[in-house]
Design an enzyme around this catalytic site. Structure first.
Site, PDB file in Angstrom:
ATOM      1  CG  ASN A 224      14.542-127.457 -47.284  1.00 54.00           C
ATOM      2  OD1 ASN A 224      13.718-128.367 -47.405  1.00 54.00           O
ATOM      3  ND2 ASN A 224      14.689-126.508 -48.196  1.00 54.00           N
ATOM      4  CB  ALA A 225      16.471-132.885 -46.975  1.00 56.57           C
TER       5      ALA A 225
ATOM      6  CG  ASN B  97       4.241-124.943 -53.500  1.00 51.55           C
ATOM      7  OD1 ASN B  97       4.497-126.130 -53.343  1.00 51.55           O
ATOM      8  ND2 ASN B  97       5.013-124.147 -54.202  1.00 51.55           N
TER       9      ASN B  97
ATOM     10  CB  CYS C 213      10.036-130.656 -54.281  1.00 47.66           C
ATOM     11  SG  CYS C 213      10.634-131.011 -52.610  1.00 47.66           S
TER      12      CYS C 213
ATOM     13  CG  ASN D 255      11.959-125.419 -55.276  1.00 48.80           C
ATOM     14  OD1 ASN D 255      12.557-125.449 -54.203  1.00 48.80           O
ATOM     15  ND2 ASN D 255      10.767-125.946 -55.430  1.00 48.80           N
TER      16      ASN D 255
ATOM     17  N   GLY E 213      14.831-116.225 -54.444  1.00 47.02           N
ATOM     18  CA  GLY E 213      16.127-116.841 -54.206  1.00 47.02           C
ATOM     19  C   GLY E 213      17.002-115.831 -53.477  1.00 47.02           C
TER      20      GLY E 213
HETATM   21  C1  FMN Z   1      12.540-125.104 -45.283  1.00 46.07           C
HETATM   22  C2  FMN Z   1      12.111-124.878 -46.716  1.00 46.07           C
HETATM   23  C3  FMN Z   1      10.991-125.551 -47.218  1.00 46.07           C
HETATM   24  C4  FMN Z   1      10.585-125.351 -48.530  1.00 46.07           C
HETATM   25  N1  FMN Z   1       9.470-125.994 -48.982  1.00 46.07           N
HETATM   26  C5  FMN Z   1       9.026-125.750 -50.245  1.00 46.07           C
HETATM   27  C6  FMN Z   1       7.813-126.340 -50.720  1.00 46.07           C
HETATM   28  O1  FMN Z   1       7.108-127.050 -49.973  1.00 46.07           O
HETATM   29  N2  FMN Z   1       7.421-126.083 -51.992  1.00 46.07           N
HETATM   30  C7  FMN Z   1       8.155-125.265 -52.823  1.00 46.07           C
HETATM   31  O2  FMN Z   1       7.758-125.044 -53.956  1.00 46.07           O
HETATM   32  N3  FMN Z   1       9.288-124.674 -52.396  1.00 46.07           N
HETATM   33  C8  FMN Z   1       9.746-124.898 -51.127  1.00 46.07           C
HETATM   34  N4  FMN Z   1      10.895-124.281 -50.688  1.00 46.07           N
HETATM   35  C9  FMN Z   1      11.648-123.411 -51.620  1.00 46.07           C
HETATM   36  C10 FMN Z   1      11.324-121.937 -51.405  1.00 46.07           C
HETATM   37  O3  FMN Z   1       9.955-121.664 -51.640  1.00 46.07           O
HETATM   38  C11 FMN Z   1      12.184-121.064 -52.335  1.00 46.07           C
HETATM   39  O4  FMN Z   1      11.923-121.420 -53.672  1.00 46.07           O
HETATM   40  C12 FMN Z   1      13.675-121.224 -52.098  1.00 46.07           C
HETATM   41  O5  FMN Z   1      13.945-121.427 -50.731  1.00 46.07           O
HETATM   42  C13 FMN Z   1      14.490-120.031 -52.602  1.00 46.07           C
HETATM   43  O6  FMN Z   1      14.138-118.833 -51.928  1.00 46.07           O
HETATM   44  P1  FMN Z   1      14.944-118.258 -50.647  1.00 46.07           P
HETATM   45  O7  FMN Z   1      16.405-118.237 -51.030  1.00 46.07           O
HETATM   46  O8  FMN Z   1      14.386-116.913 -50.396  1.00 46.07           O
HETATM   47  O9  FMN Z   1      14.707-119.204 -49.544  1.00 46.07           O
HETATM   48  C14 FMN Z   1      11.322-124.462 -49.368  1.00 46.07           C
HETATM   49  C15 FMN Z   1      12.432-123.785 -48.864  1.00 46.07           C
HETATM   50  C16 FMN Z   1      12.831-123.977 -47.554  1.00 46.07           C
HETATM   51  C17 FMN Z   1      14.023-123.217 -47.032  1.00 46.07           C
END
Ligand code: FMN
Ligand code: FAD
Ligand code: FES
Lengths: 245, 303
Positions: free
Chosen positions: B69-70, B100, B131, B193, B244
């Site tokens: 994602n971006a 957050n 981020c 993250n 993660g």
């Molecule tokens: C679509 C999306 C948006 C995210 N936005 C944020 C964010 O705004 N702030 C943040 O700290 N992490 C953000 N993350 C990171 C997640 O909180 C998490 O650290 C990361 O996705 C790893 O966990 P996962 O593998 O369970 O997704 C985002 C992740 C995704 C997939």
């Protein structure tokens, strides 16, 4: 009410070399409307795949899909009886109430698999007493599908093809040569831009890659005249007057 | 009776399961799907002082067992979150949440934390210095121990609740960054993250994501996340929140085994919106299988 539910593939047939029709039957407790979409979970794929609703009954949903990559290729090989998890209903459908009273000529334009939501809309509008004009666009003869199904709705159907092999040569935007009182369009970005660029009143259905499909990841945001909007939850259908070109 | 409750310092969570930032919005969409009160807490979308519209589309791509994602911290800004979203969340969630917070410079972080940490609904601020999808701030801070410590100390002065610092995995020595944050006054560490990644369309030869690079998440990153949580849990004394690729109750136990006190569930919420509820419902039977009636006993078994 948004839900996830297991559906069974009742039918999965090729309409041409690349486009398939899939009928899913499931728990009778759901509602969808023209312009809404569903998100399918496919075995071995992390993200769900979004598809517009082409038709529905009390316990079934019909989708039309083009093989565009790994997930849709897997779908094409799925046998009847396969169970798929479906998230639905997603997005806001077409707003029929926005058609100004007394509008005579309503144009429904579809490019490629944009025909799926446009079929559903055609059916709905005819049920409500409209006599819409339908414009379908394909690349060539081999890409066409659902012509008989559209004609069976007794709609006034115009066909366009880029190659000129089928119907009129050109894009379905040519249907605008006869200016409609109102329009609905679904298809590739170029087609949507051309429709929005006319300044005519209408509604356009957009696509984008999606993370969730239900409004929580901000993966599908488009900037409109009203500000940033999520294609999945605030769309996929937008009013032409809100589009920023 | 099986005990699922865990403690983040003086904050007791009824269980260790917390939806991760950016995958749960501000909870409101999910509140229509299930009762949010089953959750230990949840972490909001990254919130900045100024509203942000985020990056151009496409922002999303799929990977083997995960996603990129971006988004670029799209959010309505701290003031709108406090005045519109917090009251709406209060109606559907009676516990405290984690807010957050992102920023592009020290001042923007401080202003947002000052405003948001003051609200009684906030149990902790999660300082997002990780981020990968914003030009300034974000990961640029989280990959430099000095900058991370400086920002943590500055924010700590105005933060009226616990301060959790969220780390980026895009570093060679994660333990050093964690220690820097702890020494600067962090009350907890969350990680990881997303990992910086990329997807290319073989047909066009072009990147799929408009921004070229994007954050990798989902099951694909779990081994990296477990390793980093393990390294950080050994390096600091403050509570660690691991994440993660968490998708199941067993994953939660694995993260606690490498030292996490609580666990965040991210991307899986997007494809199965009920996943956190399912994990919480299943945790007791996994603990039973392990022969324990207290989830805290599984913590640190791999340390
Ligand atoms: C679509 C999306 C948006 C995210 N936005 C944020 C964010 O705004 N702030 C943040 O700290 N992490 C953000 N993350 C990171 C997640 O909180 C998490 O650290 C990361 O996705 C790893 O966990 P996962 O593998 O369970 O997704 C985002 C992740 C995704 C997939
Ligand atoms: C609201 C909406 C409605 C849609 N309705 C239809 C329809 O009725 N019929 C139809 O054939 N197609 C439709 N699409 C496009 C369809 O979702 C994609 O073609 C499909 O997801 C491709 O999956 P894949 O695994 O074959 O391709 P891959 O390229 O292998 O997919 C990789 C990832 O990219 C995403 N992706 C790739 N192309 C697109 C695209 N054009 N749009 C959105 N996501 C994409 C996939 O969902 C997946 O997450 C719709 C898209 C949206 C957003
Ligand atoms: S796809 Fe997640 S908000 Fe639209």
């Amino acid at each position: 009410m948004l839900k996830t539910a297991d559906f069974v593939i009742a039918k999965n047939r090729a309409l041409n070399q690349n486009v398939y029709e899939m009928v899913l039957t499931g728990a009778a407790d759901f509602s969808v409307a023209a312009g809404q979409f569903v998100n399918l979970s496919l075995p071995g794929k992390f993200l769900r795949r979004p598809f517009g609703v082409c038709d529905y009954t009390a316990d079934s949903i019909t989708l039309l899909y083009k093989v565009a990559g790994g997930g849709t290729a897997d779908m094409a090989a799925m046998a009847a009886g396969t169970v798929l998890n479906v998230m639905l209903p997603l997005g806001n459908g077409f707003t029929l109430g926005a058609i100004p009273a007394g509008t005579g000529d309503v144009l429904l334009a579809a490019g490629g698999t944009g025909a799926a939501p446009i079929y559903c809309l055609t059916k709905t509008l005819i049920e409500r007493g409209f006599r819409p004009r339908v414009a379908l666009g394909f690349n060539g003869r081999d890409d066409a599908f659902y012509l008989a199904e559209f004609r069976a709705l007794a709609a006034d159907v115009e066909v366009y093809s880029v190659s000129g092999e089928l119907g009129e040569k050109g894009f379905p935007t040519r249907a605008l040569e006869k200016e409609p009182g109102y329009y609905f369009a679904c298809g590739p970005q170029g087609m949507l831009d051309a429709f929005a660029g006319t300044g005519l009143p209408g509604q356009l259905s957009y696509e984008s890659r999606m993370g969730c499909g239900f409004g929580v990841c901000m993966g599908c945001t488009m900037v409109t005249r009203k500000g940033a909007r999520r294609i999945c939850a605030d769309g996929p259908v937008f009013l032409a007057e809100d589009i920023l070109l | 009776m099986i005990n699922l409750s865990v403690k983040l310092n003086d904050w007791t969570l009824k269980n260790p399961v917390i939806p991760a930032s950016g995958t749960f919005g501000y909870g409101l969409e999910f509140s229509m799907l299930y009762d949010l009160n089953v959750l230990g807490a949840f972490s909001t979308k990254g919130t900045t002082w100024e509203p942000r519209v985020g990056n151009p589309l496409p922002r999303i791509a799929e990977t083997a067992s995960g996603m990129l994602n971006a988004v670029g911290l799209q959010n309505p800004g701290a003031q709108a979150v406090k005045s519109l979203y917090f009251p709406a969340i209060r109606r559907v969630f009676s516990d405290k949440l984690i807010v957050n917070v992102g920023g592009h410079d020290e001042e923007s972080y401080i202003k947002a934390v000052e405003l948001l940490s003051d609200d009684p609904i906030v149990g902790a601020v999660e300082l997002n210095i990780s981020c990968p999808n914003v030009k300034a701030g974000g990961m640029a801070i989280g990959t430099d121990a000095g900058l991370a410590a400086g920002l943590t100390a500055a924010v700590k002065k105005v933060c009226r609740c616990q301060l959790i610092v969220k780390l980026s995995p895009n570093v060679t020595d994660i333990a050093a960054i964690a220690r820097a944050a702890e020494d600067a006054g962090a009350d907890g560490i969350s990680l990881i993250n997303t990992l910086l990644g990329m997807a290319v369309d073989y047909r066009t030869g072009r990147p799929i994501i408009a921004n070229t690079y994007a954050g990798h998440s989902g099951g694909a990153i779990k081994p990296v996340a477990l390793r980093m949580v393990h390294q950080v849990a050994k390096a600091v004394k403050i509570p660690v929140i691991g994440m993660g690729g968490v998708e199941t109750a067993e994953d939660v136990i694995e993260f606690m085994s490498v030292g996490a006190t609580a666990v965040m569930v991210g991307s899986k919420n997007l494809t199965d919106p009920f996943v956190c509820k399912k994990i919480i419902e299943r945790l007791p039977s996994v603990l039973q299988e392990l022969g324990t009636d207290d989830i805290n006993t599984v913590r640190g078994r791999a340390l």
